[in-house]
Design a protein around this motif. Structure first.
Motif, short mmCIF file in Angstrom:
data_model
loop_
_atom_site.label_atom_id
_atom_site.label_comp_id
_atom_site.label_asym_id
_atom_site.label_seq_id
_atom_site.Cartn_x
_atom_site.Cartn_y
_atom_site.Cartn_z
N SER A 51 0.83 -1.21 0.00
CA SER A 51 0.00 0.00 0.00
C SER A 51 0.86 1.26 0.00
O SER A 51 0.57 2.24 -0.71
N ALA A 52 1.92 1.24 0.79
CA ALA A 52 2.80 2.41 0.86
C ALA A 52 3.50 2.64 -0.48
O ALA A 52 3.58 3.77 -0.97
N TYR A 53 4.01 1.57 -1.08
CA TYR A 53 4.66 1.70 -2.38
C TYR A 53 3.68 2.18 -3.45
O TYR A 53 3.99 3.06 -4.24
N ALA A 54 2.49 1.56 -3.46
CA ALA A 54 1.50 1.94 -4.47
C ALA A 54 1.11 3.41 -4.33
O ALA A 54 0.97 4.12 -5.33
N GLY A 55 0.94 3.86 -3.09
CA GLY A 55 0.56 5.26 -2.86
C GLY A 55 1.65 6.22 -3.29
O GLY A 55 1.37 7.26 -3.91
N LEU A 56 2.90 5.89 -2.96
CA LEU A 56 4.00 6.78 -3.32
C LEU A 56 4.20 6.81 -4.84
O LEU A 56 4.36 7.88 -5.43
N PHE A 57 4.14 5.65 -5.47
CA PHE A 57 4.30 5.61 -6.93
C PHE A 57 3.15 6.36 -7.62
O PHE A 57 3.36 7.03 -8.63
N ALA A 58 1.95 6.24 -7.07
CA ALA A 58 0.80 6.95 -7.64
C ALA A 58 1.01 8.46 -7.56
O ALA A 58 0.67 9.20 -8.49
N ALA A 59 1.57 8.91 -6.44
CA ALA A 59 1.84 10.34 -6.28
C ALA A 59 2.85 10.83 -7.31
O ALA A 59 2.85 12.01 -7.69
N LEU A 60 3.71 9.91 -7.77
CA LEU A 60 4.72 10.25 -8.77
C LEU A 60 4.19 10.07 -10.20
O LEU A 60 4.90 10.33 -11.17
N GLY A 61 2.93 9.59 -10.31
CA GLY A 61 2.32 9.45 -11.62
C GLY A 61 2.42 8.06 -12.24
O GLY A 61 2.23 7.90 -13.44
N PHE A 62 2.70 7.03 -11.40
CA PHE A 62 2.84 5.67 -11.91
C PHE A 62 1.84 4.74 -11.23
O PHE A 62 1.60 4.85 -10.02
N GLU A 63 1.28 3.85 -12.02
CA GLU A 63 0.30 2.89 -11.49
C GLU A 63 0.97 1.54 -11.26
O GLU A 63 1.33 0.85 -12.21
N LEU A 64 1.15 1.17 -10.01
CA LEU A 64 1.72 -0.13 -9.67
C LEU A 64 0.63 -1.18 -9.67
O LEU A 64 -0.41 -1.01 -9.04
N ARG A 65 0.86 -2.27 -10.38
CA ARG A 65 -0.06 -3.39 -10.36
C ARG A 65 0.66 -4.62 -9.81
O ARG A 65 1.76 -4.95 -10.25
N VAL A 66 0.02 -5.26 -8.84
CA VAL A 66 0.59 -6.45 -8.21
C VAL A 66 -0.38 -7.59 -8.41
O VAL A 66 -1.55 -7.51 -8.02
#
Length: 211
Positions: A51-66
């Motif tokens: 969740s932390a990684y996904a949130g931070l990457f989203a703030a940078l404009g990237f969508e993490l999919r796991v």
């Protein structure tokens, strides 16, 4: 010289829980996949703080999919022409591999168990020679593609050959979706003939790229 502001205590606390942040960001930004099988330590880190990684990457404009099957990547709908070409070639590579293994009676969902060596790939090329030659893929071209697949996290090289990694599920899901859509179309057409292998290959080559 302007001194950058230090991170807030809350952000500093969050970053402290993500020691692999830089490594994961570089990996995903390069268009690579993280696989649980190939990199268990990094996977455990991502899984623990997903969740932390996904949130931070989203703030940078990237969508993490796991994917629960054991792989993760940055999802994007803006593929460059070069990436699109690679994705198309990889789709063809995996399609002929799955086709050959299906004909041999292998369970496709167990693809991570297969060891693919040069001799076997040469046989696959001979089986699909017309199709692969039309795409400009020689036996050595298949080897080069597997090297590219390894770079992107779809395969791993071993002394005796290569093994496919869980991220290949993205392509297998795509193939199965095409096959299902074809069966549905056939049912709606009532008496329409079943889609041939050539038709399926054309669907794969003409369909949109996997992003």
């Amino acid at each position: 010289m302007t001194t950058p502001y230090p991170p807030t205590p809350q952000l500093a606390h969050q970053l402290a829980k993500m020691p692999a942040l830089a490594e994961l960001f570089r990996l995903f930004l390069a268009g690579k996949h993280l696989n649980r099988m190939a990199e268990p330590a990094l996977w455990a880190e991502l899984e623990q703080y997903e969740s932390a990684y996904a949130g931070l990457f989203a703030a940078l404009g990237f969508e993490l999919r796991v994917d629960a099957r054991g792989f993760a990547w940055f999802h994007s709908t803006d593929a460059s022409s070069n990436i699109g070409k690679v994705s198309r070639q990889l789709a063809l590579l995996f399609m002929v591999i799955f086709d050959a293994q299906a004909n041999a009676g292998k369970a496709l969902q167990r693809f991570t168990d297969w060891l693919l060596d040069r001799e076997w790939l040469a046989e696959v090329h001979e089986q699909q020679k017309d199709l692969l030659d039309a795409e400009g893929l020689s036996p050595d071209g298949l080897i080069e593609l597997l090297g590219r697949a390894s770079t992107l996290g779809f395969a791993v090289a071993e002394p005796a050959g290569w093994r496919l990694l869980p991220a290949v599920c993205r392509y297998l899901d795509h193939f199965e979706a095409l096959a299902t859509a074809s069966r549905d179309d056939d049912n709606e057409a009532d008496a329409a003939p079943e889609e041939s292998g050539d038709d399926m290959r054309n669907d794969v080559l003409n369909d949109e790229e996997i992003d």
